[in-house]
Design an enzyme around this catalytic site. Structure first.
Site, mmCIF file in Angstrom:
data_model
loop_
_atom_site.group_PDB
_atom_site.id
_atom_site.type_symbol
_atom_site.label_atom_id
_atom_site.label_comp_id
_atom_site.label_asym_id
_atom_site.label_seq_id
_atom_site.Cartn_x
_atom_site.Cartn_y
_atom_site.Cartn_z
ATOM 1 N N ASP A 90 0.831 -1.201 0.000
ATOM 2 C CA ASP A 90 0.000 0.000 0.000
ATOM 3 C C ASP A 90 0.867 1.253 0.000
ATOM 4 O O ASP A 90 1.827 1.367 0.768
ATOM 5 C CB ASP A 90 -0.901 -0.008 1.238
ATOM 6 C CG ASP A 90 -1.779 1.219 1.336
ATOM 7 O OD1 ASP A 90 -2.607 1.416 0.427
ATOM 8 O OD2 ASP A 90 -1.617 1.988 2.298
ATOM 9 N N GLU B 257 1.062 -1.037 -5.578
ATOM 10 C CA GLU B 257 -0.061 -0.107 -5.667
ATOM 11 C C GLU B 257 0.539 1.296 -5.794
ATOM 12 O O GLU B 257 0.696 2.015 -4.830
ATOM 13 C CB GLU B 257 -0.963 -0.198 -4.427
ATOM 14 C CG GLU B 257 -2.251 0.586 -4.553
ATOM 15 C CD GLU B 257 -2.313 1.859 -3.694
ATOM 16 O OE1 GLU B 257 -3.302 2.597 -3.783
ATOM 17 O OE2 GLU B 257 -1.354 2.109 -2.942
#
Length: 617
Positions: free
Chosen positions: A272, A314
């Site tokens: 993330d 990501e």
């Protein structure tokens, strides 16, 4: 196995860590502590599924360099046409972890065998960024179950051929994490786990070069702690404190957390916000060289201690930066934000030129890596195309984003979309877009107006987008609920903890009654199941090979996978295209119809064909 992996990867790991921490007097002590952490974690993976997966991964890795030259080399599982993904919130999809096990038959019937569970570790009550503010990496949110329940889910997934994907939220913790609590109390060790300053001038000097990510939360990237008269770095929400990786204690601590999560039975970790993990004054603090070095260090730790673990990037940044994270030393998998954004841009403009040219020039990744192709996800849509690519086509990037924002929030005449703005920047007018696939694709408008023509167009539009997604190389990823064509849920506006976050408009509780509210939703759901099965049955849709056609008709996006030619009309008007085929005839795998290859294909609005050549032997 551990000793072999250590010998093969420790030199590379040491080089990365030397770049980050080599000037410290205790550098070799850091290495000794890290080796002990890795050895302990590896010892916990010596039996069962994880041991078998690690053995297979080591063999597969040894074949990677021969992939494409050795016909017998195994294709990585994520490049198989049989891999189909879904991302879901446990509570919205099933209620809790144990109830999720009961939904495995649904996933298998649909054809899904890669499941990304959205953040489920302990987080603050109320506002928590959808779980991305983690208070403990070793405790599941009580309402979802326990760590033992999560282990059971992993076990049951693996028994049923489903790989488990979780998030590794490693840029920040919540302000309720034990480290943050100790830092707030003034503990010097844990204050150094974060970026905390008393001097406002120091804060201002950092802010001068930083981009505002959540401008509606606060201006700048720091939050003032009144009780301490101190500032703490918070790139995203004010309750998400950025970790200080210039401190090796943070790296060591997060390695332990990563390996704990991996040993629960996790196959893939989504990294993330990985672009933000390294800070350097005087820069934008996004995608810095040492961010890549840090990710590589985590990857070499995984290669030593848990070799079957894969990383998924990501990076919702400029396409030139996205590609830099995709390689064997960082992430074998990456979200494809360019493909996602340009699918939506193209259905708005009915002009495929930006989509075609961008993907043709930016698709290539290392052969042992893969894109994760998606249409919607839990997050907002950011318009992450390249302004340079747009300019070559005579498109002004800023103006185009403004148009797209208006189009998808219902502020453009003739739009079919029903979306919500997210993080509208009052200074620039920029924002991102929220909404389910069905609502953004026009089905909500069509059903609200009970207009049959709009309904037909919306359904055709969605089928076309799904068919193109399922034909691309890599992992096609569904967002739970979109496969049933669910419409936006505006009830979030009545929830105090959610009303300021419009992403909740597409975070919807699953209805397991088996009934669709509208016939149009059932039509989409049936097609999704059909096209997944078709993909799984065609070996040519596996692997990484793809050839993008040049533009013939600006309404048509076309590419070839082996001898399967995919042609898609992204517009609501008829179009035409001529494929470059060796054979005279082909069969459309989607409909079973036969076509002569040496004349133009005439396509109805939003029609898509998978034209498989009939090769005579």
């Amino acid at each position: 196995m551990y000793q072999k992996q250590l010998e093969q990867n420790m030199a590379a790991l040491t080089a990365r860590l030397y770049e980050l921490y080599g000037s410290r007097w205790d550098f070799y002590q850091i290495l000794e502590r890290l080796e002990a952490i890795m050895k302990k974690a590896s010892a916990q993976r010596q039996t069962g599924y994880l041991a078998q997966a690690d053995e297979e991964a080591v063999v597969e890795f040894s074949q990677e360099n021969s992939l494409g030259t050795d016909a017998n080399a195994a294709v990585p599982w994520y490049l198989s046409q049989k891999t189909i993904g879904m991302m879901l919130y446990v509570d919205l999809f099933a209620g809790n972890l144990r109830a999720l096990i009961e939904k495995i038959p649904y996933l298998k019937d649909l054809g899904v065998n890669y499941v990304h569970l959205m953040p489920l570790f302990d987080c603050p009550k109320g506002e928590n960024d959808g779980g991305y503010a983690i208070s403990s990496y070793r405790k599941v949110q009580p309402r979802l179950g326990t760590i033992e329940d999560l282990k059971l889910v992993a076990s049951e997934f693996h028994k049923n051929g489903i790989r488990l994907v979780l998030d590794f939220v490693f840029n920040h913790t919540s302000d309720e994490h034990e480290w943050a609590k100790k830092a707030r109390k003034g503990d010097p060790k844990f204050k150094n786990f974060y970026y905390m300053y008393k001097d406002k001038a120091e804060v201002d000097s950092w802010n001068a070069t930083l981009r505002e990510i959540f401008p509606t939360v606060r201006r700048g990237s720091f939050t003032y702690l009144k009780e301490r008269d101190e500032w703490v770095w918070t790139t995203f929400n004010s309750f998400q404190w950025d970790l200080n990786y210039s401190n090796p204690e943070v790296f060591l601590a997060m390695v332990e957390e990563m390996l704990f999560i991996a040993n629960l039975g996790v196959d893939v970790l989504r990294l993330d916000a990985l672009a933000f993990v390294w800070k350097q004054k005087g820069t934008v603090c996004e995608s810095l060289p040492k961010a890549h070095t840090l990710i590589q260090a985590f990857q070499y730790v995984a290669a030593i201690a848990c070799p079957s673990l894969q990383f998924k990037s990501e990076a919702i940044v400029h396409p030139d930066e996205v590609i830099k994270y995709i390689n064997g030393s960082e992430c074998h998998l990456s979200y494809n934000p360019l493909q996602m954004a340009l699918f939506w841009s193209t259905v708005a403009t009915r002009d495929t030129r930006l989509l075609s040219e961008s993907l043709k020039n930016r698709w290539a990744v290392p052969q042992n890596c893969a894109w994760v192709n998606y249409i919607r996800c839990h997050d907002d849509i950011g318009w992450t195309f390249s302004d340079e690519d747009a300019a070559r086509l005579g498109i002004n990037g800023f103006n185009h984003r403004q148009f797209l924002n208006r189009f998808f929030t219902g502020r453009f005449d003739g739009t079919f979309a029903s979306g919500e703005p997210f993080q509208l920047n009052p200074s620039t007018g920029d924002c991102r877009i929220c909404g389910t696939m069905a609502s953004l694709a026009g089905l909500e408008q069509a059903e609200n107006l009970n207009n049959e023509e709009l309904r037909r167009m919306a359904v055709s539009r969605m089928k076309m987008m799904y068919a193109v997604q399922m034909a691309l190389p890599g992992v096609p990823l569904l967002y739970a609920g979109d496969e049933k064509a669910l419409l936006n849920d505006y009830s979030y506006r009545d929830d105090k903890s959610k009303k300021e976050d419009s992403r909740w408009v597409h975070r919807i509780k699953s209805d397991w009654s088996g009934k669709s509210k509208y016939k149009s939703q059932k039509m989409v759901a049936d097609f999704v199941k059909k096209v997944i099965a078709l993909r799984k049955g065609e070996e040519m849709l596996g692997g990484s090979e793809i050839f993008f056609y040049d533009i013939q008709d600006s309404r048509v996006f076309a590419f070839r996978r082996g001898t399967i030619h995919v042609v898609a009309n992204f517009s609501d008007s008829p179009a035409s295209f001529m494929i470059d085929a060796w054979s005279e005839n082909s069969t459309d795998l989607l409909t079973g119809r036969n076509f002569w290859n040496h004349q133009k294909q005439l396509l109805a609005p939003y029609e898509v064909r998978w034209l498989k050549e009939k090769i005579e032997k």
